[in-house]
Every structure is written in structure tokens, then in C-alpha cells.
Design an enzyme around this catalytic site. Structure first.
Site, PDB file in Angstrom:
ATOM      1  N   ASP A  61       0.840  -1.202   0.000  1.00 45.82           N
ATOM      2  CA  ASP A  61       0.000   0.000   0.000  1.00 45.82           C
ATOM      3  C   ASP A  61       0.876   1.254   0.000  1.00 45.82           C
ATOM      4  OD1 ASP A  61       0.847  -0.182   2.610  1.00 45.82           O
ATOM      5  OD2 ASP A  61      -1.146  -0.035   3.518  1.00 45.82           O
ATOM      6  N   ASP A 116      -1.154  -6.035  -0.230  1.00 45.26           N
ATOM      7  CA  ASP A 116      -1.536  -5.381   1.025  1.00 45.26           C
ATOM      8  C   ASP A 116      -3.029  -5.113   1.066  1.00 45.26           C
ATOM      9  OD1 ASP A 116       0.566  -5.033   2.789  1.00 45.26           O
ATOM     10  OD2 ASP A 116       1.249  -3.163   1.872  1.00 45.26           O
ATOM     11  N   LYS A 156      -1.589  -9.290   2.909  1.00 44.77           N
ATOM     12  CA  LYS A 156      -0.843  -8.851   4.097  1.00 44.77           C
ATOM     13  C   LYS A 156      -1.675  -7.828   4.863  1.00 44.77           C
ATOM     14  CE  LYS A 156       3.031  -6.093   3.887  1.00 44.77           C
ATOM     15  NZ  LYS A 156       2.619  -4.881   4.648  1.00 44.77           N
ATOM     16  N   GLU A 209       8.878  -4.220  10.581  1.00 43.94           N
ATOM     17  CA  GLU A 209       9.364  -2.957  10.021  1.00 43.94           C
ATOM     18  C   GLU A 209       9.946  -2.065  11.110  1.00 43.94           C
ATOM     19  OE1 GLU A 209       6.669  -1.062   7.307  1.00 43.94           O
ATOM     20  OE2 GLU A 209       7.874   0.774   7.205  1.00 43.94           O
TER      21      GLU A 209
HETATM   22  O1  KIV Z   1       3.515  -1.102   1.673  1.00 45.85           O
HETATM   23  C1  KIV Z   1       4.695  -1.469   1.729  1.00 45.85           C
HETATM   24  O2  KIV Z   1       5.525  -1.170   0.856  1.00 45.85           O
HETATM   25  C2  KIV Z   1       5.105  -2.277   2.872  1.00 45.85           C
HETATM   26  C3  KIV Z   1       6.578  -2.507   3.051  1.00 45.85           C
HETATM   27  C4  KIV Z   1       7.203  -1.288   3.590  1.00 45.85           C
HETATM   28  C5  KIV Z   1       6.851  -3.696   3.898  1.00 45.85           C
HETATM   29  O3  KIV Z   1       4.293  -2.699   3.632  1.00 45.85           O
END
Ligand code: KIV
Length: 273
Positions: free
Chosen positions: A53, A92, A122, A191
Site C-alpha cells: 500500500d 496489502d 498482508k 518494520e
Molecule cells: O507497503 C509497503 O511497501 C510495505 C513494506 C514497507 C513492507 O508494507
């Protein structure tokens, strides 16, 4: 030229990620948001592609990840999947599509899986979104967890600084990581937390732990592609390594093109019909 060749050409699955952890092979993961870039990084041999995201920031120009919608994530997910043969594709779940109620979470995850053909979703958070994760898993959809600096909670945190430096937050993170594994998550992203804490979590879990700004003691690394390629030029946090300066390359190339157009040098007689 690239120095890497993936020996195993088979499609990467969540089960193969666990096998990689078991044999100590580090997992490589990058974000992608469109067909052409996904095709390139898949050809380079990346193990996992995250349709993050972070598209909200690097593709749409928003300050945070909060505004991106489910439809927009599905658009990016569909485009990426079309370019990928080998990598595992994780999409995401955007802010607001899973925090409230598990049925909403399941419906959002089903839309992502049906419409993008990605491999898993995710979600950010631990115990507080347990029911949503369980509901998604009950439909046979693999879930990757995300703890530590979870950007969808930036308004609560108030800063993008390192998380879990204090004992209480570190203990909660360890508890959440164990819970995510126990309820059936396939992998976990950590993270921006202290390297020692991330290494401890990776050592205590059977599922792969992929870090971003979480040190080298975890099972793999993820970066935002626009950051590591130097497209997001001004962004240089301590944890980031630039593998190219594509931003400068683009500005130089476009400058040369503009000069050639304005001087009449382009197109020449070999570049016309
Ligand atoms: O959205 C994203 O790019 C992420 C990464 C920073 C792990 O969740």
C-alpha cells in the site's frame, strides 16, 4: 549485468518460503505496483513481490498509506500478477478494509484474491485484528502479518521513528508475532525495530520473518522498489541501500531528449519513414 540467477525456477509458494528458512536461504522481497516493473524484478529472480500500500505514496503521491482504496490496490495487484511467473505475489489490504469487522475483512480479501489472482494478502497488526485474520484464513487465503512500524497507524504513532525500543512495546510485539504464527499466518514482516529484537523473533518463530529496517538477523529483506532504485530520490533513511540512481538517470535522459527535440537533432533521417 545482474549477477544473480535463481537456481529453482519453480513458482514460489508460502510452503517454499518456510523451506528456505529451514535451510537458511535468505528470502528476497521487493514491492512492485505495475506490470512492467513486476516483470523485470521477477525475471531478475526476486522471491516475493509485495504489492504494497506504499503505492499510495510512491504511485499516487499521498503523504501516507491511508487514502489508497481497495479498488486501487486491486488494480495494482492485477497489473503485477500479469507480469509474474515465479515470485510469490502478496497484496496489502488497505486501511479500513479489515480493522473494523471480520466479515468485511473476509470480503475484502476474497475480492483481492478473485480479482488479482495474487497468492496471499498482508495485514498490519497483532491481537487487535486477530478475528479478521482468522476469518480470512478460514477461507483458505494465506496471510502475511506486519508488525513494528505499521504505516497505517502513523496517526497513532505520530512519527516514522523506530518502534519497540521500550520493553513494554517489545514484549507486545513478541506476543503478537507468536500469536500470528499460532493462528496460521504464513510469514511476518517486521518494520523498523531494533535488530536484536527482530533477530530474536526470527529465531523463535518457525514461519519466515522478513525485515525492513530490522537488521540482518531475520530470514529475508524487503524494500520499497522506488526507494532502493533511487527513484524516490530524497528518501535516504539509515536502513536503505540505493542499488541504482534511476531518478538521476531519468532526469538526464529526459534532459537529453528535450535538448535533441529543441535543437532538431531528433529525429534524424534514420529515425523517420
Ligand atoms: O507497503 C509497503 O511497501 C510495505 C513494506 C514497507 C513492507 O508494507
Amino acid at each position: 549485468m545482474s549477477t544473480y540467477t535463481a537456481e529453482d525456477k519453480r513458482k514460489v509458494t508460502t510452503h517454499r518460503l518456510v523451506e528456505m528458512k529451514q535451510r537458511g536461504e535468505k528470502i528476497s522481497m521487493l514491492t512492485a505496483y505495475d506490470y512492467s516493473m513486476a516483470k523485470l524484478i521477477d525475471e531478475a529472480g526476486i522471491d516475493v513481490i509485495l504489492v504494497g500500500d506504499s503505492a499510495s505514496n510512491v504511485m499516487a503521491g499521498n503523504m501516507t498509506t491511508l487514502p489508497i482504496t481497495l479498488d486501487q490496490m486491486i488494480y495494482h495487484g492485477k497489473s503485477v500478477v500479469k507480469g509474474v511467473k515465479r515470485a510469490l505475489v502478496v497484496v496489502d489490504m488497505p486501511f479500513g478494509t479489515y480493522q473494523g469487522n471480520p466479515i468485511n475483512a473476509l470480503e475484502s480479501a476474497i475480492r483481492i484474491m478473485k480479482e488479482t489472482h495474487a497468492d496471499c494478502v498482508k495485514l498490519e497488526g497483532g491481537a487487535e485484528i486477530r478475528e479478521s485474520i482468522e476469518k480470512i484464513l478460514s477461507a483458505g487465503i494465506p496471510v502475511v502479518g506486519h508488525l513494528g512500524l505499521t504505516p497505517q497507524s502513523i496517526n497513532k504513532f505520530g512519527t516514522y521513528a523506530v518502534r519497540a525500543k521500550e520493553e513494554a512495546e517489545a514484549n507486545k510485539l513478541i506476543g503478537d508475532a507468536k500469536l500470528l504464527q499460532e493462528i496460521g499466518c504464513s510469514a511476518l514482516v517486521l518494520e523498523k525495530i531494533p535488530a536484536a529484537l527482530a533477530a530474536r523473533v526470527a529465531a523463535e518463530l518457525v514461519i519466515p520473518v522478513i525485515g525492513i529496517g530490522a537488521g540482518g538477523g531475520v530470514d529475508g529483506q524487503v524494500l520499497v522498489m522506488h526507494d532502493m532504485l533511487g527513484i524516490n530520490m530524497g528518501f535516504r533513511p539509515k536502513f536503505l541501500r540505493h542499488y541504482a540512481e534511476i531518478g538521476n538517470t531519468i532526469i538526464d535522459a529526459v534532459g537529453n531528449y528535450i535538448n535533441d527535440v529543441k535543437s532538431g537533432d531528433f529525429p534524424n533521417e534514420n529515425e523517420q519513414y
